[in-house]
Design a protein around this motif. Structure first.
Motif, short mmCIF file in Angstrom:
data_model
loop_
_atom_site.label_atom_id
_atom_site.label_comp_id
_atom_site.label_asym_id
_atom_site.label_seq_id
_atom_site.Cartn_x
_atom_site.Cartn_y
_atom_site.Cartn_z
N PHE A 131 -10.61 -2.74 -8.01
CA PHE A 131 -10.85 -1.81 -6.70
C PHE A 131 -11.89 -0.79 -6.63
O PHE A 131 -11.96 0.45 -7.56
CB PHE A 131 -9.77 -1.29 -5.57
CG PHE A 131 -9.01 -0.04 -7.12
CD1 PHE A 131 -9.43 0.88 -5.97
CD2 PHE A 131 -8.33 -0.06 -7.04
CE1 PHE A 131 -9.22 2.53 -6.87
CE2 PHE A 131 -7.68 0.56 -7.61
CZ PHE A 131 -8.11 2.26 -7.18
N LEU B 20 -11.63 -4.78 -2.80
CA LEU B 20 -10.42 -5.22 -2.99
C LEU B 20 -10.44 -6.82 -4.01
O LEU B 20 -10.43 -7.31 -3.06
CB LEU B 20 -9.85 -4.41 -2.35
CG LEU B 20 -8.16 -4.92 -2.27
CD1 LEU B 20 -7.74 -3.51 -3.71
CD2 LEU B 20 -7.45 -4.13 -1.63
N ALA C 227 -13.18 2.31 -4.02
CA ALA C 227 -12.69 3.53 -2.91
C ALA C 227 -13.47 4.67 -2.97
O ALA C 227 -14.37 5.05 -3.71
CB ALA C 227 -11.92 4.09 -2.69
N ASN D 45 -9.81 3.94 1.31
CA ASN D 45 -11.31 3.44 2.47
C ASN D 45 -11.37 2.72 1.43
O ASN D 45 -12.19 3.02 0.81
CB ASN D 45 -11.90 3.76 3.18
CG ASN D 45 -11.50 5.38 3.96
OD1 ASN D 45 -10.64 4.41 5.00
ND2 ASN D 45 -11.65 6.63 3.85
N TYR D 46 -11.37 0.79 1.03
CA TYR D 46 -12.26 0.28 -0.37
C TYR D 46 -13.23 -0.17 0.92
O TYR D 46 -13.54 -0.72 1.81
CB TYR D 46 -10.69 -1.34 0.13
CG TYR D 46 -9.56 -0.78 -0.39
CD1 TYR D 46 -9.84 -0.43 -2.29
CD2 TYR D 46 -7.84 -0.58 -0.05
CE1 TYR D 46 -8.28 0.24 -2.96
CE2 TYR D 46 -6.79 -0.05 0.00
CZ TYR D 46 -7.03 0.24 -1.36
OH TYR D 46 -5.85 0.71 -1.79
N THR D 47 -13.93 -0.52 -0.65
CA THR D 47 -15.45 -0.94 -0.31
C THR D 47 -14.93 -2.62 -1.15
O THR D 47 -16.12 -3.36 -1.25
CB THR D 47 -16.60 -0.34 -0.57
OG1 THR D 47 -16.38 -0.15 -2.51
CG2 THR D 47 -16.61 0.92 -0.27
N PRO E 220 0.76 -1.30 0.07
CA PRO E 220 0.09 0.44 -0.13
C PRO E 220 0.96 1.15 0.02
O PRO E 220 1.84 1.54 0.82
CB PRO E 220 -0.74 -0.26 1.52
CG PRO E 220 -0.08 -1.35 2.53
CD PRO E 220 0.71 -2.14 1.44
N PRO F 250 -10.11 -7.48 2.14
CA PRO F 250 -11.00 -7.44 3.24
C PRO F 250 -10.28 -5.15 2.62
O PRO F 250 -11.03 -4.37 3.40
CB PRO F 250 -11.47 -8.01 4.07
CG PRO F 250 -9.84 -8.36 4.33
CD PRO F 250 -9.84 -8.46 3.02
N SER F 251 -9.13 -5.42 2.84
CA SER F 251 -8.24 -4.07 2.87
C SER F 251 -6.89 -4.33 2.44
O SER F 251 -6.39 -5.78 2.54
CB SER F 251 -8.58 -3.79 4.34
OG SER F 251 -7.69 -3.90 5.62
N ASP G 178 -3.47 -2.70 4.29
CA ASP G 178 -2.95 -1.54 5.16
C ASP G 178 -1.47 -1.86 5.74
O ASP G 178 -0.47 -0.96 6.36
CB ASP G 178 -3.44 -2.26 7.29
CG ASP G 178 -4.86 -1.84 7.24
OD1 ASP G 178 -5.59 -0.39 6.24
OD2 ASP G 178 -6.14 -3.00 7.72
N SER H 81 -3.14 5.23 2.16
CA SER H 81 -3.89 5.15 3.11
C SER H 81 -5.17 4.82 1.99
O SER H 81 -5.75 6.07 1.92
CB SER H 81 -4.73 5.64 4.33
OG SER H 81 -5.52 4.48 5.42
#
Length: 313
Positions: A276, A207, A278, A203-205, A198, A240-241, A243, A201
């Motif tokens: 993705f 991915l 976001a 905010n993925y909805t 990454p 899910p994300s 980070d 940062s």
């Protein structure tokens, strides 16, 4: 004189000045001193008149802006529901991010304001190029990307395709993920390690990582476990994300005939595609609106970024 009359007269005088300048240039080679003197004097007078008209235009413009500001200073701006959707594309090769581009589209709805009393303006900031729907917007200032909403339209219903814009000078850091694939082709199997890093940062909805390994892939092992779709020959990981750095490991064989020796020099590794969505913009783009082009405020819009041709080679 009215603003329209001044504008039309200024255009006529401007064309007249251009004609005189061409005529004066031709006379300089003809040697007709008397005619050249007459044309030169007429050119000077015309330029003075044009300058006066331009000053008058500017004064009328400033008075109109002042009138609009006074007429609307106590009138609240209309509530507008709208969306910005940006589509981001890039190609990653040997950790180099290239061909970065982004296209955005703005749509608004439920825009009710007193169209008889005032105009409503819109401005797009931090974009390279804006392509408007000319049935909906009128150009006010192309350099500053300021436009006026068409009063004759019904703005009460949803309007899609209000305007599109591009951003082509994005720095690499704006790309959310650096993808580094490593492939090893053996005689009887293929091994891959996909490193995901990454860069910012987000905010993925949604991915997903997708790789097309072929419909004849067999004995597939992956960590974390991916889903293999034999219909289109792809393996996919739903994340899910992201980070921190994540490594996807995969091993598979080809059903039927085995891979021959020396295949590693002939096989081209498949692309790794990132899909993705976001709930944020990855640019500094923003839209402003207001009753005056010189007094604008931020337009609240729902924002979203989706992936386009985002792949690693």
């Amino acid at each position: 004189m009215s603003a329209r009359v001044v504008m039309d007269l200024a255009e006529i005088v401007s064309n007249y000045v251009q004609s005189l300048e061409r005529f004066d240039k031709d006379l300089q080679t003809d040697g007709n001193a008397n005619l050249e003197s007459v044309v030169s004097q007429e050119l000077d007078r015309s330029k003075q008149l044009l300058a006066q008209l331009q000053v008058q235009q500017q004064q009328q413009h400033e008075r109109e802006i002042e009138r609009l500001q006074k007429a609307t200073e106590n009138v609240p701006l209309p509530e507008i529901n709208g969306d910005i959707v940006e589509t981001m594309s890039c190609v990653i090769s040997d950790d180099n991010i290239t061909d970065v581009s982004l296209v955005g589209e703005v749509a608004i709805s439920n825009t009710n304001w007193n169209r008889e009393a005032s105009d409503l303006y819109m401005k797009f900031n931090n974009v390279n190029c804006v392509k408007i729907n000319e049935d909906l917007l009128e150009v006010v200032d192309l350099v500053e990307n300021v436009y006026r909403l068409n009063r004759g339209r019904d703005w009460g219903n949803g309007i899609s395709g209000l305007a599109k814009y591009t951003v082509t000078n994005m720095p690499q850091v704006q790309c959310p993920i650096l993808v580094t694939p490593v492939w090893q082709f053996r005689e009887d199997e293929t091994i891959s390690m996909i490193n995901l890093r990454p860069l910012i940062s987000v905010n993925y909805t949604l991915l997903k990582v997708c790789i097309k390994i072929g419909k004849d892939a067999d004995e597939i092992l992956s960590k974390p476990t991916g889903y293999y779709n034999q219909t289109d020959g792809t393996i996919q990981w739903d994340l899910p994300s992201l980070d921190e750095d994540l490594v996807l490991i995969m091993r598979y064989k080809k059903s039927g005939a085995g891979t021959h020796a020396g295949v590693s020099s002939r096989v081209k590794p498949p692309h790794v595609r990132i899909d993705f969505t976001a709930s944020q913009l990855l640019t500094q783009v923003n839209v402003e609106y207001g009753y005056s082009p010189d007094k604008l405020t931020g337009l609240p819009l729902n924002v979203m970024t989706i992936s386009g041709n985002y792949k690693a080679e």
